[in-house]
Design an enzyme around this catalytic site. Structure first.
Site, short mmCIF file in Angstrom:
data_model
loop_
_atom_site.label_atom_id
_atom_site.label_comp_id
_atom_site.label_asym_id
_atom_site.label_seq_id
_atom_site.Cartn_x
_atom_site.Cartn_y
_atom_site.Cartn_z
N TYR A 161 -53.69 -17.52 13.47
CA TYR A 161 -53.65 -16.12 13.86
C TYR A 161 -53.12 -15.24 12.72
O TYR A 161 -52.14 -14.52 12.87
CB TYR A 161 -52.75 -15.95 15.09
CG TYR A 161 -53.23 -16.67 16.34
CD1 TYR A 161 -54.57 -16.97 16.55
CD2 TYR A 161 -52.33 -17.04 17.33
CE1 TYR A 161 -55.00 -17.62 17.70
CE2 TYR A 161 -52.75 -17.69 18.50
CZ TYR A 161 -54.09 -17.97 18.66
OH TYR A 161 -54.50 -18.60 19.80
N TRP A 178 -66.42 -22.74 26.90
CA TRP A 178 -66.46 -23.01 28.35
C TRP A 178 -67.88 -23.03 28.90
O TRP A 178 -68.12 -23.50 30.01
CB TRP A 178 -65.59 -22.00 29.11
CG TRP A 178 -64.15 -22.45 29.13
CD1 TRP A 178 -63.12 -21.93 28.41
CD2 TRP A 178 -63.60 -23.54 29.87
NE1 TRP A 178 -61.96 -22.64 28.65
CE2 TRP A 178 -62.23 -23.63 29.56
CE3 TRP A 178 -64.13 -24.47 30.77
CZ2 TRP A 178 -61.38 -24.60 30.11
CZ3 TRP A 178 -63.29 -25.44 31.32
CH2 TRP A 178 -61.95 -25.49 30.98
N HIS A 270 -53.36 -31.15 24.03
CA HIS A 270 -54.06 -31.83 22.91
C HIS A 270 -53.78 -31.16 21.55
O HIS A 270 -54.16 -31.69 20.51
CB HIS A 270 -55.57 -31.96 23.18
CG HIS A 270 -56.38 -30.72 22.96
ND1 HIS A 270 -57.76 -30.76 22.89
CD2 HIS A 270 -56.04 -29.42 22.80
CE1 HIS A 270 -58.21 -29.53 22.68
NE2 HIS A 270 -57.20 -28.71 22.64
#
Ligand SMILES: C[S@@+](CC[C@H](N)C(=O)[O-])C[C@H]1O[C@@H](n2cnc3c(N)ncnc32)[C@H](O)[C@@H]1O
Length: 360
Positions: A161, A178, A270
């Site tokens: 970021y 997704w 993860h």
């Protein structure tokens, strides 16, 4: 090789040469796989699929190269490779080849398609692709590339970021990924209606918070993420219709967690090593009342480490970009039990993404 041979050994030789040729084909495929990725990335970066979708008729090479502003030689080679990959169709009309998108490219690779994976591809190329170049070093040192390159101890997200542009690019990649998983199946793997306040920790663009909000209208949903991510999400990914979702800015390692009955951790664990996962799970456990839950959404490795390949490859990705890895169900159980959770259940499969519910 199981079959018997005659005295000349013919069967054995035939079988051996057929399995040799299969092995050679497989290795050829593996060795060239990165070229395939790069062809898809370049075709997207050059807007090949949008340009072709913008034309009512299939286009010849010269027209495509003019529209793309690319060389004839390079364009011809790229288009032919896309044909081989079933992303384009080529039709030879009186000696002139005309190209058009296949259904696959039209649906998933155009920038403006509602099912577009364009953002994931733009994030992978060049960012992730370049990091992959250092996989051997990552394997040797056991650390992600950002820690090797910048020599700093900060986590993957601090490095990711660095600008609002990079944040948006990563979040778009998360959101579009997704499309490949069944988010409704994930959120209905368990009936969550008894949890009245659901908090999606590290919920990013709010993809799952929105599904949760629609699926469980009697529950309220909190989207929790780093302050800069909540701000970008509110500006770019949340619409007026999502007004039932509330937002909390914070660092889940350092700041207090919201009051909630269920904490969702989707693709969070993860990203981190076991000690860090345990620290977060213990913190969630402390924030829970008896009966409250934690819902983990992750790919799962088979217990015998035989697959699935997508989880094994995602683990490689985690190695080069984060301190984490993909895990087996028993590894998650150990983490959850060590943190104090019980009643650990595996839910119905959400296609690749698996869902684990545990309670305090
Ligand atoms: C891999 S993304 C997963 C996003 C989302 N849960 C999903 O499955 O699409 C990890 C998310 O964790 C957030 N995150 C990372 N470190 C965090 C921290 N210390 N506190 C809060 N959120 C954090 C990131 O900003 C990002 O949105």
């Amino acid at each position: 090789m199981s079959s018997s041979s005659d005295c000349s050994g013919t069967n054995v030789l035939q079988e051996s040469s057929s399995s040799d040729s299969k092995n050679a084909d497989l290795l050829q495929e593996y060795i060239h796989a990165f070229i395939i990725s790069k062809v898809v990335f370049s075709a997207c970066e050059l807007n090949v699929f949008d340009v072709l979708a913008g034309s009512e008729v299939p286009l010849p090479l010269t027209a495509i190269s003019e529209l793309l502003g690319t060389s004839i030689r390079g364009t011809e080679i790229l288009l032919d490779a896309c044909v081989g990959l079933k992303l384009l169709k080529a039709d030879n009309q009186n000696g002139e080849v005309l190209y058009k998108n296949t259904e696959l490219a039209h649906r998933y690779l155009r920038k403006t398609s509602s099912k577009s994976l364009f953002s994931s591809i733009i994030h992978y190329s060049p960012n992730v692709f370049r990091k992959m170049d250092l996989l051997t070093d990552s394997v040797k040192q056991g650390i992600p590339v950002c820690k090797m390159q910048h020599g700093n101890p900060e986590d993957a997200f601090f490095n990711l970021y660095r600008s609002e542009e990079q944040m948006i690019e990563f979040l778009q990649c998360m959101e579009s990924s997704w499309l490949l998983f069944d988010k409704e199946a994930v959120m209905s793997a368990f009936d969550l209606s008894s949890f009245k306040i659901i908090c999606d920790l590290g919920g990013g663009t709010g993809t799952l918070a929105k599904v949760c909000d629609a699926m469980y209208p009697t529950s309220s949903v909190i989207l929790y993420d780093l302050p800069e991510i909540i701000q970008v999400t509110q500006e770019h990914f949340i619409s007026k219709g999502d007004n039932r979702i509330s937002f909390q800015k914070g660092n889940f390692f350092k700041d207090p967690l919201p009051d909630a009955d269920l904490f969702i951790l989707s693709r969070i664990l993860h990203d981190w090593d076991d000690d860090t996962c345990l620290k977060l799970l213990k913190k969630i456990y402390m924030a829970c009342k008896p009966g409250d839950g934690v819902l983990i959404i992750e790919m799962l490795l088979n217990e015998d480490r035989t697959g699935p390949l997508i989880a094994q490859l995602t683990s490689i990705l985690m190695l080069v970009v984060t301190d984490g890895k993909e895990r087996t169900l028993s590894a998650f159980k150990t983490l959850l039990e060590t943190a104090g959770f019980k009643d650990i259940q595996l839910g119905a499969n959400g296609k690749i993404m698996e869902v684990i519910l545990a309670r305090k």
